[in-house]
Design a protein around this motif. Sequence first.
Motif, PDB file in Angstrom:
ATOM      1  N   SER A 145       1.092  -1.311  -0.116  1.00  0.00           N
ATOM      2  CA  SER A 145       0.134  -0.144  -0.099  1.00  0.00           C
ATOM      3  C   SER A 145       0.878   1.339   0.140  1.00  0.00           C
ATOM      4  O   SER A 145       2.083   1.081   0.268  1.00  0.00           O
ATOM      5  CB  SER A 145      -0.964   0.165   1.337  1.00  0.00           C
ATOM      6  OG  SER A 145      -0.193   0.003   2.391  1.00  0.00           O
ATOM      7  N   PHE A 146       0.293   2.604  -0.334  1.00  0.00           N
ATOM      8  CA  PHE A 146       0.958   3.690  -0.301  1.00  0.00           C
ATOM      9  C   PHE A 146       0.375   4.609   0.871  1.00  0.00           C
ATOM     10  O   PHE A 146      -0.797   4.761   0.395  1.00  0.00           O
ATOM     11  CB  PHE A 146       0.859   4.421  -1.868  1.00  0.00           C
ATOM     12  CG  PHE A 146       1.913   5.502  -1.972  1.00  0.00           C
ATOM     13  CD1 PHE A 146       1.477   6.524  -1.129  1.00  0.00           C
ATOM     14  CD2 PHE A 146       2.687   5.533  -2.775  1.00  0.00           C
ATOM     15  CE1 PHE A 146       2.465   7.845  -1.236  1.00  0.00           C
ATOM     16  CE2 PHE A 146       3.769   6.885  -2.987  1.00  0.00           C
ATOM     17  CZ  PHE A 146       3.422   7.805  -2.241  1.00  0.00           C
ATOM     18  N   ALA A 192       6.380   6.054  -9.032  1.00  0.00           N
ATOM     19  CA  ALA A 192       6.812   4.925  -9.916  1.00  0.00           C
ATOM     20  C   ALA A 192       7.498   3.942  -9.284  1.00  0.00           C
ATOM     21  O   ALA A 192       7.192   2.630  -9.581  1.00  0.00           O
ATOM     22  CB  ALA A 192       7.648   5.632 -11.072  1.00  0.00           C
ATOM     23  N   TRP A 193       8.627   4.274  -8.289  1.00  0.00           N
ATOM     24  CA  TRP A 193       9.060   2.866  -7.762  1.00  0.00           C
ATOM     25  C   TRP A 193       8.248   2.119  -6.945  1.00  0.00           C
ATOM     26  O   TRP A 193       8.159   0.747  -7.121  1.00  0.00           O
ATOM     27  CB  TRP A 193      10.111   3.584  -6.689  1.00  0.00           C
ATOM     28  CG  TRP A 193      11.274   4.416  -7.217  1.00  0.00           C
ATOM     29  CD1 TRP A 193      11.701   4.448  -8.464  1.00  0.00           C
ATOM     30  CD2 TRP A 193      12.212   5.202  -6.335  1.00  0.00           C
ATOM     31  NE1 TRP A 193      12.859   5.160  -8.325  1.00  0.00           N
ATOM     32  CE2 TRP A 193      13.233   5.511  -7.069  1.00  0.00           C
ATOM     33  CE3 TRP A 193      12.055   5.412  -4.889  1.00  0.00           C
ATOM     34  CZ2 TRP A 193      14.106   6.555  -6.436  1.00  0.00           C
ATOM     35  CZ3 TRP A 193      13.077   6.007  -4.283  1.00  0.00           C
ATOM     36  CH2 TRP A 193      14.074   6.714  -5.029  1.00  0.00           C
ATOM     37  N   HIS A 194       7.270   2.800  -6.267  1.00  0.00           N
ATOM     38  CA  HIS A 194       6.409   2.263  -5.683  1.00  0.00           C
ATOM     39  C   HIS A 194       5.566   1.075  -6.398  1.00  0.00           C
ATOM     40  O   HIS A 194       5.174  -0.191  -5.990  1.00  0.00           O
ATOM     41  CB  HIS A 194       5.324   3.245  -4.959  1.00  0.00           C
ATOM     42  CG  HIS A 194       4.374   2.659  -4.330  1.00  0.00           C
ATOM     43  ND1 HIS A 194       4.223   1.825  -3.068  1.00  0.00           N
ATOM     44  CD2 HIS A 194       2.836   2.310  -4.691  1.00  0.00           C
ATOM     45  CE1 HIS A 194       3.078   1.446  -2.736  1.00  0.00           C
ATOM     46  NE2 HIS A 194       2.223   1.779  -3.887  1.00  0.00           N
ATOM     47  N   THR A 249       5.954  -1.385   0.039  1.00  0.00           N
ATOM     48  CA  THR A 249       5.034  -0.749   1.115  1.00  0.00           C
ATOM     49  C   THR A 249       5.658   0.534   0.902  1.00  0.00           C
ATOM     50  O   THR A 249       6.636   0.688   1.756  1.00  0.00           O
ATOM     51  CB  THR A 249       5.075  -1.606   2.165  1.00  0.00           C
ATOM     52  OG1 THR A 249       4.770  -2.842   1.961  1.00  0.00           O
ATOM     53  CG2 THR A 249       3.936  -1.182   2.902  1.00  0.00           C
ATOM     54  N   THR A 250       4.797   1.650   0.928  1.00  0.00           N
ATOM     55  CA  THR A 250       5.416   3.000   1.087  1.00  0.00           C
ATOM     56  C   THR A 250       4.606   3.855   2.140  1.00  0.00           C
ATOM     57  O   THR A 250       3.421   3.685   2.093  1.00  0.00           O
ATOM     58  CB  THR A 250       5.341   3.535  -0.196  1.00  0.00           C
ATOM     59  OG1 THR A 250       5.912   2.907  -1.171  1.00  0.00           O
ATOM     60  CG2 THR A 250       6.029   5.121  -0.178  1.00  0.00           C
ATOM     61  N   LEU A 251       5.460   4.508   2.803  1.00  0.00           N
ATOM     62  CA  LEU A 251       4.770   5.388   3.936  1.00  0.00           C
ATOM     63  C   LEU A 251       5.423   6.688   3.600  1.00  0.00           C
ATOM     64  O   LEU A 251       6.695   6.921   3.723  1.00  0.00           O
ATOM     65  CB  LEU A 251       5.476   4.876   5.368  1.00  0.00           C
ATOM     66  CG  LEU A 251       4.351   3.973   6.099  1.00  0.00           C
ATOM     67  CD1 LEU A 251       5.153   3.477   7.362  1.00  0.00           C
ATOM     68  CD2 LEU A 251       3.158   4.433   6.600  1.00  0.00           C
ATOM     69  N   LEU A 252       4.444   7.689   3.638  1.00  0.00           N
ATOM     70  CA  LEU A 252       4.855   8.929   3.363  1.00  0.00           C
ATOM     71  C   LEU A 252       4.331  10.043   4.111  1.00  0.00           C
ATOM     72  O   LEU A 252       3.179  10.201   4.407  1.00  0.00           O
ATOM     73  CB  LEU A 252       4.499   9.476   2.103  1.00  0.00           C
ATOM     74  CG  LEU A 252       4.669  10.702   1.416  1.00  0.00           C
ATOM     75  CD1 LEU A 252       5.915  11.192   1.166  1.00  0.00           C
ATOM     76  CD2 LEU A 252       3.464  11.253   0.274  1.00  0.00           C
ATOM     77  N   VAL A 253       5.304  10.982   4.944  1.00  0.00           N
ATOM     78  CA  VAL A 253       4.739  11.890   5.776  1.00  0.00           C
ATOM     79  C   VAL A 253       4.693  13.101   4.987  1.00  0.00           C
ATOM     80  O   VAL A 253       5.663  13.463   4.265  1.00  0.00           O
ATOM     81  CB  VAL A 253       5.961  11.971   7.106  1.00  0.00           C
ATOM     82  CG1 VAL A 253       5.734  13.273   7.713  1.00  0.00           C
ATOM     83  CG2 VAL A 253       5.480  11.053   8.123  1.00  0.00           C
TER      84      VAL A 253
END
Lengths: 287, 270, 270
Positions: A36-37, A192-194, A200-204
């Motif tokens: 998930s993103f 794109a990498w994701h 699994t990406t976590l973005l603050v």
Amino acid sequence: MAMQINLQEVTADYQAGPIRSPEILKSISTTIKSGSFTAVVGQTGSGKSSLLKLMNGLLLPKKGEVAVGEVTITLENAKQSVKEARRKVGMVFQFPESQLFAETVEKDIMFGPMNFGVPEAEAKEIALEVIGRVGLDASILSKSPFSLSGGQKRYVAMAGILAMRPDILVLDEPDAGLDPKGKKEVMDLIHAWHKERGLTTLLVTHDMDDAAYYADEVVVMEEGRIVFQGEPEQLFADVSAVHQWGLELPQARKLQVKLEQEAGVTLPQVCLTLDQLADALVEAGLA
Amino acid sequence: MNKLILGRYFPGDSLLHCIDPRAKLIAGISFIFILFIANNWLTYLVLWLFTFTMMKISGVSLRIYIRGVRPLIWLILFTVLLQVMFTAGGEIYIDWGPITISSFGLINGVYIFSRFAMIIFVSTVITLTTKPIDLTDAINYLLQPLKRLKLPVDEISLMLSVALRFIPIILDETQKVLDAQRARGIVFGEGSLLQQMKKIVPMFVPLFVSSLVRAEDMANAMEVRGYQSNQPRSSFRRLHWRKGDTFTLFAMVLLSVILIVLRTEGHHFH
Amino acid sequence: MSTPCVNVENVFFHYNLQKQEETIADLSFTAERGEWLAVVGHNGSGKSTLASLLVGLRAPSSGSIYINGIELTEESKWELRSHIGLVFQNPENQFIGTTVKDDVAFALENQNMPYHEMKQRVNRALEMVGMSRYADHDPSRLSGGQKQRVAIAGLLALQPAIIVLDEAMVMLDPKSRQEFMHFLHDLRKQQQLTIISITHDMNEAEAADRMLVLQKGSVKEIDRPAQIFQREDWLDVPFIEALRRKLKERGSAVPDQYMTEQEMMRWLCR
């Protein structure tokens, strides 16, 4: 291979010298789905960055446990588990260009992989691959990172994380301080990498447009607790809750709300992006 | 690095927090001299009483003071040990050639230990209850006479205060760089000495670079806001000498008088 | 006709740090009293160089800059420091004082101003930016928006006519950016300030009186923002303009002209 993240009643604080901070994370339990993103939002000081640091043991749980894929980090097993976790979690800090140090771009990119035991020859290959992946020319590899422009430095720093081939990517405002064009390029690249690697990406982020545009799921933090977790549509539909948490609306949604109030109409859907808003306006016969 | 207490400020509103930094600085320096008046159990007892009273008034918990001494404890114990072993006189308990452990030696050891501990405690009391910038002001004030010798006292104290402003920023920065490189798989404090030395590079270079950038920004900011060295500047920060401050100095005089009365005349021990 | 507040006449500047060339070539423009002029352009178009030229951190190779009718030279620049102030991108690096009020007083100290006058000016400046409550705080512990307010107060204390912002809002999150912008617009009205803001944020540029598009170090265009967004389709545009274009693509009958948010609202509610 992506991985799930699972927090169980995690409590954490910082210790600086004689002073222990008040609990910065208060009994947090959550699951971040594999692949998930997820955008983590909340006011300054709500614990967003601390939440990220749990993922690779830069901050250890005082109580509870953090499961990153098969690795479980607790206060007791930290020494072993943290090493394992760092191999899997790539972390892009705010202003990542400030971590550059080597004589050449290539050596800086190889630093991460080699710390984890990748042989030199292979690390070189990886450097060549990732530098292209961030859209820079291979000739830059032999240059000093300090001779590059601000934007290039940031891409090199990000390539250095990508070179570690992480399964989980955690990012703390990777687009801070860039102009709108640069922001979009960086975010598109991350997205794109994701997708490509099924990370699994976590973005603050502080930018609700980023949350609306890129994330499948949003986590809202307030005073060390998770107060909301769900799809962006669900979050931004509840305008009063968003304001109560001290957050903004994405630009499209903000205009939609204003329009609905002033014109007394209701658009067919919650609009989070420019395209959605344009479609909804046409569909509603307003434009 | 995070463990050092000496030099840290603890916000509070105790009596000691309110005393003029010049008074505290003078009192602190005179305390070191006063220590040398003491030469028997009673005088040391009075000094310890004084020290503990100050620590109590500061409103900072004893635990924090103890932690402040800890990084220096080996140095202190080493010095004390030398004192104990190489002082002869009185009753001798152990005698290994040049090394003797005697009653004089033991007593001297306790005195030396007391001096060290009290100096550290009292200076910790001062730094814990005085903002670093106020200390800078006090130093600037006390150094004013040196201006006659053409020493750039005001420039030095501006430099000091700018440096003080940068310390917390650089500490934050260090933490960030440490975190960033740890996330890239470096483990500090592991491996051979050579390997450990190599690990300093990824930490030091980024810090050096960012400090240079900051320094340049700050120099520009100072220039834009009209700072020229060697130009007369007025000062916005004021120190206010009050009755209580005079009283503080008076208290130090009183302490010395008490000690002089109680100290043993002539030889140390009878 | 009154003299313009800022008058830049045929300025050239060569700057060559290896390849990062940022030059100014035959740049001329004026800004009137009370005007908000937004300067936009790609990276390397010379925006930051322009800022440092305007405040005299760098000197033009040829051409002249007049501030309130006085030519900016090596001799006049110290006097002109109180006419024109600069806010930097990174608020962290521009503070010199250890408390908010000390920092605001820095520029006044440099003018060798008497204490009572400084005190009045500092208080007034902090009131103007709504930061009086924070007078004794450590500036580095404030939020981004608050830091920039303090930076503005530091300039206002000198009662300048012109404030130059060098991407001063980049480090702020979207919410504080908006608050800070509203605050600046109000302040400008109250104080009749001229604001020259170097920016990437098209929503900010849209709110300016005029917009200057810088390309390769000279003026490509200088006009009202609406006119420029209409003509220059390579620029990033404010959200409403992006929506208008998007609707056009979808075959909507939306007007062919640039629209403000109000105009768009009116059109949608027709």
